[in-house]
Scaffold this active site. Sequence first.
Site, PDB file in Angstrom:
ATOM      1  N   ARG A   1       0.853  -1.197   0.000  1.00 22.35           N
ATOM      2  CA  ARG A   1       0.000   0.000   0.000  1.00 22.35           C
ATOM      3  C   ARG A   1       0.889   1.248   0.000  1.00 22.35           C
ATOM      4  O   ARG A   1       1.654   1.459   0.935  1.00 22.35           O
ATOM      5  CB  ARG A   1      -0.892   0.025   1.240  1.00 22.35           C
ATOM      6  CG  ARG A   1      -1.831   1.224   1.346  1.00 22.35           C
ATOM      7  CD  ARG A   1      -2.593   1.181   2.674  1.00 22.35           C
ATOM      8  NE  ARG A   1      -3.318  -0.078   2.848  1.00 22.35           N
ATOM      9  CZ  ARG A   1      -3.841  -0.494   4.004  1.00 22.35           C
ATOM     10  NH1 ARG A   1      -3.693   0.247   5.093  1.00 22.35           N
ATOM     11  NH2 ARG A   1      -4.479  -1.640   4.069  1.00 22.35           N
TER      12      ARG A   1
ATOM     13  N   HIS B   1       1.549  -2.098   5.656  1.00 22.52           N
ATOM     14  CA  HIS B   1       1.374  -2.417   4.238  1.00 22.52           C
ATOM     15  C   HIS B   1       2.386  -1.669   3.369  1.00 22.52           C
ATOM     16  O   HIS B   1       2.794  -2.181   2.323  1.00 22.52           O
ATOM     17  CB  HIS B   1      -0.035  -2.045   3.781  1.00 22.52           C
ATOM     18  CG  HIS B   1      -1.100  -2.999   4.214  1.00 22.52           C
ATOM     19  ND1 HIS B   1      -1.457  -4.120   3.484  1.00 22.52           N
ATOM     20  CD2 HIS B   1      -1.906  -2.998   5.304  1.00 22.52           C
ATOM     21  CE1 HIS B   1      -2.437  -4.760   4.092  1.00 22.52           C
ATOM     22  NE2 HIS B   1      -2.727  -4.099   5.204  1.00 22.52           N
TER      23      HIS B   1
ATOM     24  N   ASP C   1      -3.754  -8.262   3.337  1.00 25.65           N
ATOM     25  CA  ASP C   1      -5.086  -8.578   3.852  1.00 25.65           C
ATOM     26  C   ASP C   1      -5.655  -9.676   2.968  1.00 25.65           C
ATOM     27  O   ASP C   1      -5.681  -9.545   1.738  1.00 25.65           O
ATOM     28  CB  ASP C   1      -5.998  -7.351   3.795  1.00 25.65           C
ATOM     29  CG  ASP C   1      -5.485  -6.216   4.665  1.00 25.65           C
ATOM     30  OD1 ASP C   1      -4.835  -6.478   5.690  1.00 25.65           O
ATOM     31  OD2 ASP C   1      -5.751  -5.042   4.315  1.00 25.65           O
TER      32      ASP C   1
ATOM     33  N   GLU D   1      -7.525  -7.678  13.569  1.00 26.49           N
ATOM     34  CA  GLU D   1      -8.073  -7.867  12.225  1.00 26.49           C
ATOM     35  C   GLU D   1      -7.780  -9.285  11.760  1.00 26.49           C
ATOM     36  O   GLU D   1      -6.627  -9.624  11.481  1.00 26.49           O
ATOM     37  CB  GLU D   1      -7.463  -6.858  11.241  1.00 26.49           C
ATOM     38  CG  GLU D   1      -7.734  -5.403  11.597  1.00 26.49           C
ATOM     39  CD  GLU D   1      -7.063  -4.422  10.651  1.00 26.49           C
ATOM     40  OE1 GLU D   1      -6.215  -4.860   9.825  1.00 26.49           O
ATOM     41  OE2 GLU D   1      -7.371  -3.228  10.724  1.00 26.49           O
TER      42      GLU D   1
ATOM     43  N   HIS E   1      -5.500  -9.634   8.487  1.00 25.22           N
ATOM     44  CA  HIS E   1      -4.263  -8.855   8.379  1.00 25.22           C
ATOM     45  C   HIS E   1      -3.060  -9.680   8.848  1.00 25.22           C
ATOM     46  O   HIS E   1      -2.996 -10.086  10.005  1.00 25.22           O
ATOM     47  CB  HIS E   1      -4.418  -7.588   9.234  1.00 25.22           C
ATOM     48  CG  HIS E   1      -3.247  -6.665   9.222  1.00 25.22           C
ATOM     49  ND1 HIS E   1      -3.324  -5.394   8.695  1.00 25.22           N
ATOM     50  CD2 HIS E   1      -1.979  -6.788   9.694  1.00 25.22           C
ATOM     51  CE1 HIS E   1      -2.160  -4.787   8.846  1.00 25.22           C
ATOM     52  NE2 HIS E   1      -1.325  -5.613   9.451  1.00 25.22           N
TER      53      HIS E   1
END
Length: 252
Positions: free
Chosen positions: A101, A146, A153, A231, A234
């Site tokens: 990301r 990320h 994810d 999460e 994740h």
Amino acid sequence: MRIGELGRRIGALVLTLGFGLTAAPASASPLPTGFVHLRDIDPTIIQEMRYAGQHNFVGRRVDGYLRPTCILTRPAALALHEAQKRVLRQGYSLKVYDCYRPQRAVDHFVRWAKDLADEKMKPEFYPRVEKSRLFEDGYIAEKSGHSRGSTLDLTLVKLPPRWQRPYIPGEPLRSCFTESRFPDNMVDMGTGFDCFDTLAHTDDPRITGQARINRDILRDALVGFKNLPEEWWHYTLVGEPYPATFFDFPVK
């Protein structure tokens, strides 16, 4: 059937069902040294890159996502390939929602979170959390693992993959933790992806039955990765190659 042959058949099936057909060919995008397109390592892993489209908590394509394709550091991609071989033997495939990301995407999340007037995606992604608390509660931060390239994810899909209808921008939204949530073709994990709710905590005791089993199958398959307890989707590679570097090249 050998696992390699099974993987090739699944890859062909994934393409037939329409997953990832809009992603650019890997060869079209030279990457920084140490990074790879996941498709070059394992084309059988399903990709549904949420931030390259509009079905996400922001409600639009996120800055830095020019193509819906998964990019990872090479060690992370190789470790994910091994995890895929494990779940294929059990009749599943991995499906990734987000991989590397760019920092500019994280900055976009921060700007969005500060705009308290924009709550158009609240009914699905954070129905029980006030947007003013997203920073305090840890759902949004100014840095993300990320951006180091070894966090992703992901979820599980039962094989053969069920058809999944596309998200239609503006359609009525349904809470991510109810049984009537958006019809993702993943197995039951108790919540949808990016559900800002304590039910998304990996070991939340309220998650029982098949959803609990499915979370454990995913975690057990991801040898060499560490889960973020808040999460279920994740995971970060243990011993990631760039533990202190936050990259900002676009996903393309």
